[in-house]
Design a protein around this motif. Structure first.
Motif, short mmCIF file in Angstrom:
data_model
loop_
_atom_site.label_atom_id
_atom_site.label_comp_id
_atom_site.label_asym_id
_atom_site.label_seq_id
_atom_site.Cartn_x
_atom_site.Cartn_y
_atom_site.Cartn_z
N GLN A 1 -22.89 -11.02 -37.95
CA GLN A 1 -24.05 -11.89 -38.20
C GLN A 1 -23.82 -12.82 -39.38
O GLN A 1 -24.77 -13.26 -40.04
N VAL A 2 -22.57 -13.15 -39.66
CA VAL A 2 -22.23 -13.97 -40.83
C VAL A 2 -21.96 -15.40 -40.40
O VAL A 2 -21.30 -15.66 -39.39
N ASP A 3 -22.48 -16.35 -41.20
CA ASP A 3 -22.16 -17.76 -41.00
C ASP A 3 -21.71 -18.34 -42.34
O ASP A 3 -21.57 -17.63 -43.34
N ARG A 4 -21.46 -19.63 -42.37
CA ARG A 4 -20.96 -20.25 -43.59
C ARG A 4 -21.97 -20.13 -44.73
O ARG A 4 -21.59 -19.98 -45.90
N ALA A 5 -23.26 -20.15 -44.42
CA ALA A 5 -24.27 -20.00 -45.46
C ALA A 5 -24.14 -18.65 -46.15
O ALA A 5 -24.35 -18.54 -47.37
N THR A 6 -23.80 -17.61 -45.39
CA THR A 6 -23.60 -16.30 -46.00
C THR A 6 -22.44 -16.33 -46.98
O THR A 6 -22.55 -15.82 -48.11
N LEU A 7 -21.33 -16.92 -46.57
CA LEU A 7 -20.16 -16.99 -47.45
C LEU A 7 -20.46 -17.83 -48.68
O LEU A 7 -20.01 -17.49 -49.79
N ASP A 8 -21.22 -18.89 -48.51
CA ASP A 8 -21.58 -19.73 -49.68
C ASP A 8 -22.46 -18.95 -50.65
O ASP A 8 -22.29 -19.07 -51.88
N LEU A 9 -23.41 -18.18 -50.12
CA LEU A 9 -24.26 -17.37 -50.99
C LEU A 9 -23.43 -16.35 -51.75
O LEU A 9 -23.62 -16.15 -52.96
N LEU A 10 -22.51 -15.71 -51.07
CA LEU A 10 -21.65 -14.73 -51.74
C LEU A 10 -20.79 -15.39 -52.80
O LEU A 10 -20.62 -14.87 -53.91
N GLN A 11 -20.26 -16.56 -52.46
CA GLN A 11 -19.41 -17.28 -53.41
C GLN A 11 -20.20 -17.64 -54.67
O GLN A 11 -19.71 -17.48 -55.79
N SER A 12 -21.44 -18.07 -54.50
CA SER A 12 -22.25 -18.46 -55.65
C SER A 12 -22.65 -17.26 -56.50
O SER A 12 -23.05 -17.41 -57.66
N ASN A 13 -22.55 -16.06 -55.94
CA ASN A 13 -22.85 -14.84 -56.68
C ASN A 13 -21.57 -14.14 -57.16
O ASN A 13 -21.61 -12.97 -57.55
N GLY A 14 -20.47 -14.86 -57.13
CA GLY A 14 -19.22 -14.33 -57.66
C GLY A 14 -18.52 -13.34 -56.76
O GLY A 14 -17.68 -12.56 -57.24
N ILE A 15 -18.81 -13.35 -55.47
CA ILE A 15 -18.18 -12.42 -54.53
C ILE A 15 -17.22 -13.21 -53.64
O ILE A 15 -17.63 -14.13 -52.93
N SER A 16 -15.96 -12.83 -53.67
CA SER A 16 -14.95 -13.61 -52.97
C SER A 16 -14.30 -12.87 -51.81
O SER A 16 -13.50 -13.45 -51.07
N GLU A 17 -14.64 -11.59 -51.62
CA GLU A 17 -14.06 -10.83 -50.51
C GLU A 17 -15.18 -10.23 -49.67
O GLU A 17 -16.14 -9.66 -50.20
N THR A 18 -15.02 -10.35 -48.34
CA THR A 18 -16.07 -9.91 -47.43
C THR A 18 -15.47 -9.08 -46.31
O THR A 18 -14.41 -9.42 -45.77
N VAL A 19 -16.14 -7.98 -45.96
CA VAL A 19 -15.77 -7.19 -44.78
C VAL A 19 -16.46 -7.82 -43.58
O VAL A 19 -17.69 -7.92 -43.55
N LEU A 20 -15.65 -8.25 -42.61
CA LEU A 20 -16.19 -8.94 -41.43
C LEU A 20 -15.80 -8.19 -40.17
O LEU A 20 -14.67 -7.71 -40.03
N ASP A 21 -16.73 -8.11 -39.26
CA ASP A 21 -16.48 -7.56 -37.93
C ASP A 21 -15.60 -8.55 -37.15
O ASP A 21 -15.77 -9.75 -37.25
N SER A 22 -14.67 -8.02 -36.33
CA SER A 22 -13.75 -8.90 -35.60
C SER A 22 -14.47 -9.79 -34.59
O SER A 22 -13.92 -10.81 -34.17
N SER A 23 -15.70 -9.43 -34.20
CA SER A 23 -16.46 -10.30 -33.31
C SER A 23 -16.96 -11.54 -34.03
O SER A 23 -17.41 -12.49 -33.40
N ASN A 24 -16.87 -11.54 -35.36
CA ASN A 24 -17.39 -12.62 -36.19
C ASN A 24 -16.31 -13.61 -36.63
O ASN A 24 -16.60 -14.56 -37.35
N VAL A 25 -15.06 -13.35 -36.19
CA VAL A 25 -13.95 -14.23 -36.59
C VAL A 25 -13.01 -14.42 -35.42
O VAL A 25 -12.97 -13.62 -34.49
N THR A 26 -12.26 -15.49 -35.49
CA THR A 26 -11.09 -15.67 -34.63
C THR A 26 -9.90 -15.24 -35.47
O THR A 26 -9.62 -15.84 -36.51
N HIS A 27 -9.21 -14.20 -35.02
CA HIS A 27 -8.30 -13.51 -35.92
C HIS A 27 -6.99 -13.18 -35.23
O HIS A 27 -6.95 -12.87 -34.04
N SER A 28 -5.91 -13.24 -35.97
CA SER A 28 -4.62 -12.79 -35.47
C SER A 28 -3.81 -12.26 -36.64
O SER A 28 -4.04 -12.61 -37.80
N GLY A 29 -2.87 -11.37 -36.33
CA GLY A 29 -2.05 -10.80 -37.38
C GLY A 29 -2.76 -9.66 -38.09
O GLY A 29 -3.63 -8.98 -37.54
N GLY A 30 -2.37 -9.44 -39.35
CA GLY A 30 -2.92 -8.34 -40.12
C GLY A 30 -4.40 -8.51 -40.43
O GLY A 30 -4.95 -9.61 -40.33
#
Length: 690
Positions: free
Chosen positions: A335-364
């Motif tokens: 349920q994460v979008d860019r607004a979520t990442l921006d809010l986290l960034q503004s609160n000093g949080i730079s790492e997020t646990v994301l469900d694979s359904s929420n990203v296009t992902h390959s590799g590690g």
């Protein structure tokens, strides 16, 4: 394709396939899934019967003489489901990857067992045990791997014109392991409170949860896991001080000294994605925990030989967690979008646990998202399977979920994938006593290597934006909007700041990630939250008793006060007559204590100026400063003081009659005694006696 088990939980039943030339093929079913084969495909029919099949043990021991399976028939409908014959088949070839789990079962499976299943009554379920002998299993010479097993239940035909609707379901078993291949598995173990808890835990609740916390920490240590901790646990144990349960304090000591990587969830595991969707510029935080430390006991300090008063820890001290290397966020899965990442960034949080359904992902599973943000990508399908293994009410369905998780890890090993992250579902872990056992079983397999997150390989990922449900957003917006009104009522408390801390803790819990899914029960929780808000907003008030009768010229009228708040209130009460028919000799009652969620009574001295009529007392309840009015209302009085005069007159007359009667009886008694001494009857004429 989404995991069939996840589809089952969200109420999407998959019913497919056809009956052609007596063969059952093309059945839509996934590993551990349930499904019903029908002539036409129907989706979302909650009343349709379904079948689940699961192995007793998902990894078959070659030395065993037989292998157990459980078949469960669910019939939620209003018509009994006919019994029939259950056929168990196994695919002759092992699966060559996880994608094959979603392919149709091979057209020619090998029959390994049959069993009779009786009728399933309406709105009920039944489970049948099936045993497959080793000599019936065509795997003696088969190569190692994951094999699919299909169960088909064909109900008996009671009428030649009746349409046969067979049920079908699949599961998997692992035979002889997977060779030399290995899967590097990172596990995120949440240390969270039960979902039924709405704010901060009591001492009793901490004591009850401590054994489960210890077991989770043991399993996490064995799995070399990452800990995700609800700050409420740490803050509550510290906040109660010496009053905290001993086992909880010992657990906190273990947690503080653990070498495992860890991070704090947001307070109450509140969902950053939901807060971003509401447009918050900052993440919600607790405002204070004074109502917890008020119940605690803390040691005094000796400064220059002088004992100081014990000082409870500050909010910062309660929430401090220096063991955390960097700030990490874990929003609701998918349920994460860019607004979520921006809010986290503004609160000093730079790492997020994301469900694979929420990203296009390959590799590690470790990847950069751009904009200074990094992600640890968890496996959605694996997480769904383990969630089913933890949380479903049915033992058979839980076994099916664990079989799927086992199969996915086994299939990942020979495929050469860099590694997997299993993020245990927080809602399931919160209410399950089996989490530690599940984790320990998964990492016990030869093909699983427990791996710290930092040792996983780097991959690439880009965000596939999603957002929380609109209904949930609106309910949360409404709840947050009521917070100020509730907190304002705290002016009547002995310690007004306690209500602000309590209400914020409640609100953060309503934002919890375990309410993010459509079938999470959030609607009921939001209604209960709103109902409790209305109770809190009542604060301290006078209870209406209808019309109170005032019999007599003067009396003390009781005014009953009720406190809806969870803390003791301290109020001023004023009672004024509503008309000239009454006079009140004492109108003000300062600093009245009304216990938490309890009652207190004030006696108002009242004198009536008329013999009968209607009047009342105007009651006003305020805080001790008089600036906050908690209650204004009128207690109606019906005056019947004339009844007092009549009653007194009647009583006086009765007393006079009793006095006269008593006197006459006394005189008569004396005459009787005198006659007995002289022999003269008491009524004889004295002159005649002479």
């Amino acid at each position: 394709m989404p995991s069939p088990l996840r589809s089952r939980r969200s109420g999407r039943a998959w019913i497919s396939a056809a009956l052609t030339l007596g063969l059952f093929g093309g059945l839509l079913a996934g590993t551990g899934a349930t499904g019903a084969a029908a002539e036409t495909e129907t989706e979302g029919d909650a009343s349709a019967p379904s079948l689940t099949i699961a192995p007793t043990e998902p990894v078959l021991d070659e030395t065993e003489d037989g292998y157990g399976f459980a078949a469960q028939v669910d019939n939620p409908g209003e018509t009994a489901f006919a019994g029939g014959r259950l056929r168990l088949e196994i695919a002759p070839q092992p699966l060559d990857g996880e994608e094959a789990l979603d392919e149709p079962f091979p057209e020619r499976g090998v029959l390994v067992s049959e069993a009779e299943v009786g009728e399933t009554a309406t709105a009920s379920a039944q489970t049948v045990s099936v045993t497959v002998r080793r000599d019936e299993l065509p795997l003696a010479e088969a190569k190692p791997g994951v094999y699919r097993v299909r169960a088909t239940l064909t109900p008996e035909r009671s009428d030649r014109r009746q349409t046969i609707t067979p049920l079908s379901a699949e599961t998997t078993v692992v035979w002889k392991g997977v060779g030399e291949a290995r899967t590097r598995l990172t596990t995120i173990v949440p240390i969270v409170l039960p979902t039924e808890l709405r704010a901060m835990p009591s001492r009793k609740q901490l004591d009850e949860a401590a054994p489960r916390f210890d077991a989770l920490l043991d399993a996490a240590t064995a799995a070399r896991a990452t800990l995700a901790i609800d700050p409420r646990i740490i803050a509550a144990i510290r906040g109660y001080g010496d009053e905290a349960p001993l086992q909880a304090r010992r657990f906190l000591e273990r947690l503080e000294s653990s070498q495992l990587p860890s991070f704090l969830l947001q307070f109450a595991d509140a969902d950053p994605a939901a807060q971003a969707a509401l447009g918050y510029p900052k993440l919600l935080q607790p405002v204070n925990l004074d109502y917890i430390t008020a119940q605690g006991s803390f040691p005094s300090e000796n400064i220059d030989g002088v004992e100081t008063e014990p000082v409870p820890p500050s909010l910062e001290e309660l929430l401090a967690w220096p063991q955390q290397d960097e700030s990490v966020a874990w929003p609701a899965d998918g349920q994460v979008d860019r607004a979520t990442l921006d809010l986290l960034q503004s609160n000093g949080i730079s790492e997020t646990v994301l469900d694979s359904s929420n990203v296009t992902h390959s590799g590690g599973p470790r990847a950069a998202l751009g904009g200074g943000q990094r992600a640890l990508v968890s496996d959605a399908a694996l997480g769904d399977a383990v969630r089913t293994a933890l949380s479903d009410e049915s033992e058979t369905v839980r076994q099916a979920g664990f079989a799927e998780a086992t199969a996915r890890l086994a299939l990942a090993a020979p495929s050469g994938t860099p590694g997997r992250v299993l993020a245990l579902d927080r809602g399931a872990v919160a209410d399950s006593d089996n989490t530690a056992a599940i984790v320990e079983r998964l990492i016990s397999y030869d093909w699983v290597v427990a791996t710290p997150a930092a040792d996983q390989q780097e991959g690439t990922a880009s965000l596939r934006a999603a957002a929380p449900l609109e209904e949930r957003r609106e309910q949360l917006r409404s709840a947050a909007g009521r917070e100020a009104d509730v907190v304002e009522v705290g002016a009547v408390l002995e310690h007004p700041e306690q209500l602000a801390g309590y209400q914020r803790a409640r609100l953060l819990d309503l934002f919890a990630t375990h309410y993010a899914e459509p079938d999470s029960g959030f609607e009921a929780a939001a209604r209960q939250f709103s109902k409790r808000d209305e109770e809190l907003r009542l604060g301290v008030r006078a209870l209406s008793t209808g019309s109170t009768q005032l019999v007599g010229a003067s009396t003390q009228v009781p005014v009953q006060l009720h406190n809806s708040l969870p803390f003791d209130a301290l109020v001023d009460v004023r009672a004024d007559p509503s008309s000239a028919a009454l006079s009140v000799s004492k109108r003000g009652f300062p600093r009245v204590v009304v216990p938490a969620e309890g009652n207190s009574r004030v006696l108002v001295p009242v004198r009536s100026r008329v013999s009968s009529g209607e009047s009342g007392l105007n009651i006003k309840v305020t805080d001790t400063s008089g600036s906050h009015v908690a209650y204004v209302g009128t207690l109606t009085l019906t005056i019947r003081s004339g009844f007092e005069t009549i009653a007194l007159s009647v009583l006086g007359a009765a007393a006079a009659l009793l006095l006269v009667f008593g006197t006459l009886r006394s005189i008569r008694g004396r005459r009787t005694a005198a006659s007995a001494n002289t022999g003269t009857p008491p009524d004889a004429d004295p002159a005649a006696a002479e």
